[in-house]
Design a protein around this motif. Structure first.
Motif, mmCIF file in Angstrom:
data_model
loop_
_atom_site.group_PDB
_atom_site.id
_atom_site.type_symbol
_atom_site.label_atom_id
_atom_site.label_comp_id
_atom_site.label_asym_id
_atom_site.label_seq_id
_atom_site.Cartn_x
_atom_site.Cartn_y
_atom_site.Cartn_z
ATOM 1 N N ASN A 144 -1.215 -40.520 18.015
ATOM 2 C CA ASN A 144 -0.412 -39.865 19.052
ATOM 3 C C ASN A 144 -0.170 -38.380 18.796
ATOM 4 O OD1 ASN A 144 -0.040 -42.230 20.651
ATOM 5 N ND2 ASN A 144 1.556 -42.908 19.236
ATOM 6 N N VAL A 145 -0.894 -37.786 17.857
ATOM 7 C CA VAL A 145 -0.748 -36.364 17.555
ATOM 8 C C VAL A 145 -2.025 -35.642 17.976
ATOM 9 C CG1 VAL A 145 -0.447 -34.641 15.730
ATOM 10 C CG2 VAL A 145 0.820 -36.803 15.642
ATOM 11 N N TYR A 146 -1.865 -34.630 18.834
ATOM 12 C CA TYR A 146 -3.010 -33.843 19.298
ATOM 13 C C TYR A 146 -3.550 -32.984 18.162
ATOM 14 C CZ TYR A 146 -5.560 -30.157 21.786
ATOM 15 O OH TYR A 146 -6.508 -29.264 22.211
ATOM 16 N N LEU A 147 -4.876 -32.977 17.991
ATOM 17 C CA LEU A 147 -5.542 -32.174 16.984
ATOM 18 C C LEU A 147 -6.027 -30.886 17.627
ATOM 19 C CD1 LEU A 147 -7.595 -34.938 15.105
ATOM 20 C CD2 LEU A 147 -5.225 -34.203 14.731
ATOM 21 N N GLY A 148 -5.459 -29.755 17.205
ATOM 22 C CA GLY A 148 -5.736 -28.486 17.866
ATOM 23 C C GLY A 148 -7.142 -27.973 17.670
ATOM 24 N N ARG A 149 -7.846 -28.392 16.616
ATOM 25 C CA ARG A 149 -9.229 -27.988 16.386
ATOM 26 C C ARG A 149 -10.098 -29.235 16.318
ATOM 27 N NH1 ARG A 149 -9.524 -24.352 18.597
ATOM 28 N NH2 ARG A 149 -11.609 -23.977 17.812
ATOM 29 N N PRO A 150 -11.280 -29.221 16.948
ATOM 30 C CA PRO A 150 -12.174 -30.394 16.861
ATOM 31 C C PRO A 150 -12.495 -30.780 15.426
ATOM 32 C CG PRO A 150 -12.951 -28.854 18.546
ATOM 33 C CD PRO A 150 -11.836 -28.164 17.819
ATOM 34 N N LEU A 342 12.818 -44.917 24.340
ATOM 35 C CA LEU A 342 12.740 -43.489 24.050
ATOM 36 C C LEU A 342 11.865 -43.297 22.826
ATOM 37 C CD1 LEU A 342 13.732 -40.578 24.604
ATOM 38 C CD2 LEU A 342 15.632 -41.043 23.030
ATOM 39 N N THR A 343 10.885 -42.384 22.927
ATOM 40 C CA THR A 343 9.943 -42.125 21.846
ATOM 41 C C THR A 343 9.979 -40.655 21.479
ATOM 42 O OG1 THR A 343 8.471 -43.907 22.573
ATOM 43 C CG2 THR A 343 7.523 -42.227 21.137
ATOM 44 N N SER A 344 10.010 -40.393 20.188
ATOM 45 C CA SER A 344 9.937 -39.026 19.666
ATOM 46 C C SER A 344 8.813 -38.961 18.643
ATOM 47 C CB SER A 344 11.263 -38.622 19.018
ATOM 48 O OG SER A 344 11.116 -37.396 18.312
ATOM 49 N N ILE A 345 7.946 -37.940 18.772
ATOM 50 C CA ILE A 345 6.839 -37.747 17.835
ATOM 51 C C ILE A 345 6.874 -36.298 17.357
ATOM 52 C CG2 ILE A 345 4.350 -37.883 17.455
ATOM 53 C CD1 ILE A 345 4.257 -39.765 19.916
ATOM 54 N N SER A 346 7.160 -36.106 16.085
ATOM 55 C CA SER A 346 7.189 -34.777 15.470
ATOM 56 C C SER A 346 6.037 -34.700 14.479
ATOM 57 C CB SER A 346 8.515 -34.529 14.751
ATOM 58 O OG SER A 346 9.612 -34.777 15.607
ATOM 59 N N ALA A 347 5.263 -33.599 14.514
ATOM 60 C CA ALA A 347 4.075 -33.544 13.664
ATOM 61 C C ALA A 347 3.776 -32.125 13.218
ATOM 62 C CB ALA A 347 2.863 -34.112 14.404
#
Length: 791
Positions: A144-150, A342-347
């Motif tokens: 669930n965490v977006y990876l900013g670089r391929p 409620l969902t919280s995702i900190s990364a």
């Protein structure tokens, strides 16, 4: 293994760093130590993936649960094109690298050279060369965490629970907005029931992989999971200059997790991981070249190899890639009154890429060149999901993303540089060192939501909306060249034009972008779901983090506008023959406006043509996709998927000319590719896999697995050169083995061969010097054995 064999608590009480955990010897010791935390109950492979079916249900497909709409749902109930692969399937087919995913997924192209020069395209959209100041068209998410670089996804796929591919614009439910699709990777969570496994594989050309996982309850409310791996191989590109093998090396990584569940209404999952690579990946063969390349190479005294299928290079310099990356995330889920969640995702994540690359020759023309990248990102996502037992349900959310990236572009020219680059020994480049720095900071803010109205028991209407605001601040600075001969005014002016000092000053870009979705689905009966949808997605603009055209055209030429996509889908999902057959298919049409691609710029009166990332024009992607899974008889499962994808430029008037044209006398400054195919997009893609398992007495289960993947030819580079066209190819992968009860666990011993027919194929092509093209070579036939023990 009994808990008395080790003292696990003493081993885990000391503070640990991710780098220390990534050491294979220490990680393996810790895995074995943690294995004693719970009772040594046997854990069979079937128990990991699904419960054992009854005799009546034995010949049936397993239900697949996905979270594509941020809820747990049966994949056959989700009215959107989605392909899922579970971890057991990836393990059975020996798919452990991102670049291998195109062998099992429809409509996917993975262009791979090394971690920085990698991209994932969906439906032909997203195959641009690496650009540090621009996000990809297809987003990759890890837990669930977006990876900013391929390149953040270029590591061994370790302990994977499930992989989901969503096609088309995404943004009304995912944190970061994308125009082509999303690859959503989920790893296995900590379990309160003890799980332990260890696997060792070995094969040709020095291939070795060791990996292990341990999971179990630490207290009644706290569970932990630890996974580690180390892989290495010698490589399969021969450097005839010194006899070294290239495109090999080592990778290692570790992932630790804690799951805190004090009650049924709250859970907290903490994940930390570290991955490292030390390899010679990025070594490419000369794939095709006009005569000028060969003439200038000979003039410089070089003898490059001409046949790429020989898998040989002749280079006198260093080939090296070093990658260090890692991060940490915390996901919390609260079940609120009234059925809300409620969902919280900190990364936080970081990525450090360091290359050292020769050009392609066995003489000192370019001694070393590359782009070093430092990247770090922070993201925060909040989502609120309503209950689903009424006529109306929804998910709303907010997303914040910050990214700081800096790069250093460097080139060390040797004493033969002028002869190779210009055909004359003028002294402009010889023995000169050039360096440029770029930096960019991105701040992205978004509000999104998606709601479904259950009009009747069979008819659903879904609408989604997203608003995104992004700010980017960047700067590019090239330093004065160092070294080289003292030149007269005329030649010095030429050197300065090519390599002279430049400072862009502060560059800023602001972008406000809407995204939306309208979808209608109808369940004709329990076995058939039909759907239609319209979607709009936008990807923000970016900044070229290279000097490129800026000294002549101005710093504003480094800015790239947003990419916008409009998409239409029409499809169905069916479950037939008493759940022995699932058949899904869909038609799609996607129009891309402001397509972000590499184009050319030539200043008035200047003979120099430079490449610059810009908005090339319009692209259309249309076609059909299908998937089928079948369990025709007990023990046999067959999966097949494929796509027909027609991807063309509707408008691309200032495209770069192919090398065979650009190097000819009187060559035009640019070419028109309107109506031509888009780079990297195969029209036909097909993947077939089958596994058959026998169930004998005493828990013995022999099995065989066979897979075939086909891709038709594709344009290798954005200029559509005949010299860079990647031919179509088919790959055969085979495996066979036996699973049997052994002690308190289950042993799985297998033999396998990848690319069994030893087919020559290529993962990407790259435009290079003097109109030439290099290519990344696919893995040749590799046979090996694996031993896995679950206990």
């Amino acid at each position: 293994m009994s808990s008395t064999a080790f003292s696990p608590l003493s081993r885990i009480a000391r503070p640990l760093s991710l780098q220390r955990l990534a050491t294979p010897e220490y990680a393996l010791t810790l895995l074995l130590a943690l294995g004693g935390l719970g009772a040594a109950q046997p854990l069979h492979a079937a128990e990991v993936n699904a419960s054992t079916p009854s005799a009546e249900e034995d010949v049936a497909l397993q239900k697949v649960t996905v979270t594509a709409r941020r809820r747990e749902e049966d994949a056959q109930d989700v009215p959107t094109p989605i392909t899922t692969l579970n971890g057991a399937t990836l393990e059975a087919q020996k798919v452990y690298k991102v670049q291998d995913l195109q062998q099992v997924l429809p409509s996917v192209n993975v262009a791979y050279v090394h971690a920085r020069q990698s991209s994932i395209a969906v439906r032909g959209i997203g195959n641009n060369p690496a650009s540090d100041g621009l996000e990809g068209s297809a987003g990759v998410y890890l837990d669930n965490v977006y990876l900013g670089r391929p390149g953040m996804a270029v590591f061994d796929l370790l302990d994977i629970e499930q992989l989901e591919l969503l096609r088309g614009p995404q943004g009304t439910l995912f944190g970061k907005n994308t125009t082509a699709g999303v690859l959503n990777i989920s790893t296995r969570k900590p379990t309160f029931t003890p799980e332990r496994s260890i696997e060792i594989s070995g094969g040709e050309r020095g291939y070795f992989q060791g990996k292990g996982t341990v999971s179990g309850g630490l207290t009644e409310t706290l569970a932990g999971r630890l996974s580690a791996y180390r892989s290495r191989d010698d490589g399969y590109i021969e450097n005839t200059y010194n006899g070294d093998d290239l495109n090999g090396g080592s990778r290692e990584g570790v992932r630790g997790q804690l799951l805190f569940e004090p009650s049924e209404d709250f859970s907290l999952r903490w994940i930390a991981d570290y991955n490292a690579e030390d390899s010679s990946n990025g070594s490419m063969v000369v794939y095709g070249a006009p005569q000028r390349y060969w003439d200038r190479a000979a003039l410089a005294g070089a003898t490059p190899h001409r046949d790429p299928d020989d898998k040989k290079v002749n280079i006198n310099g260093r080939q090296s890639v070093s990658v260090h990356q890692g991060g940490s995330s915390v996901e919390a889920n609260w079940k609120l009154n009234g059925g809300f969640t409620l969902t919280s995702i900190s990364a936080y994540r970081y990525w450090h890429f360091t290359p050292a690359n020769d050009e392609s020759l066995d003489v000192a023309a370019i001694n070393n060149t590359g782009v070093e990248v430092h990247d770090r990102q922070f993201s925060q996502e909040l989502r609120l999901a309503s209950p689903t037992d009424g006529a109306f349900d929804y998910v709303i959310g907010a997303y914040v993303f910050n990214q700081n990236l800096g790069n250093k572009t460097f080139t060390d020219y040797g004493p033969q540089a002028d002869l190779f680059l210009s055909g004359a020994n003028t002294g402009i480049f010889n023995n000169v060192y050039s360096k440029a720095n770029g930096k960019i900071e991105t701040d992205s803010f978004a509000l999104f939501g998606q709601a479904t109205w259950h009009i009747t028991d069979r008819l659903d209407f879904t609408a989604g909306v997203r608003g995104t605001y992004e700010e980017k601040e960047a700067k590019v600075e090239r330093f004065a060249p160092v070294g080289g001969a003292t030149l007269g005014p005329g030649l010095q002016a030429v050197r300065n034009a090519q390599l002279g000092a430049y400072d862009s000053g502060e560059l800023t870009q602001h972008n406000a972008a809407p995204s939306g979705l309208l979808s209608l689905s109808y369940r004709f009966d329990d076995q058939l779901l039909g759907y239609a949808s319209l979607a709009h997605g936008e990807k923000s603009g970016g900044v070229n983090l290279a000097v490129a055209s800026a000294p002549v055209a101005g710093a504003e030429s480094l800015l790239v506008g947003p990419e916008r996509a409009n998409d239409a889908e029409l499809g169905f999902k069916s479950t037939l023959l008493n759940n022995r057959l699932q058949l899904n298919a869909n038609l799609f049409w996607t129009g891309i406006h402001g397509y972000q691609a590499t184009t050319l710029y030539q200043a008035p009166g200047s003979p120099n043509v430079v490449q610059v990332l810009a908005n090339a024009g319009s692209v259309r992607s249309r076609g059909v996709e299908f998937e089928a899974s079948a369990a025709p008889l007990r023990g046999l499962t067959i999966n097949v998927n494929g796509s027909y994808n027609d991807v063309t430029y509707l408008s691309f008037k200032d495209a770069p000319c192919p090398g065979e044209v650009a190097t000819a006398p009187g060559a035009p400054a640019s070419c028109d590719l309107t109506g031509e195919r888009v780079v990297g997009a195969s029209k036909w893609i097909g993947n077939l896999n089958g596994e058959y398992t026998w169930r004998l007495a005493n828990g013995i289960q022999p099995y065989v697995n066979a897979g075939y993947s086909y891709r038709s030819e594709a344009e290798g580079t954005l200029d559509n050169s005949d010299l860079s066209t990647i031919d179509g190819y088919g790959l055969v992968n085979l495996a066979g083995g036996i699973r049997t009860d052994l002690g308190d666990g289950q042993l799985d011993a297998s033999v396998w061969v990848k690319n069994a027919t030893d087919t020559d194929y290529y993962l990407a092509a790259f435009a290079y010097i003097n109109g030439s093209y290099t290519a990344s070579v696919g893995q040749p036939r590799t046979a090996g054995v694996s031993l896995r023990y679950d206990f």
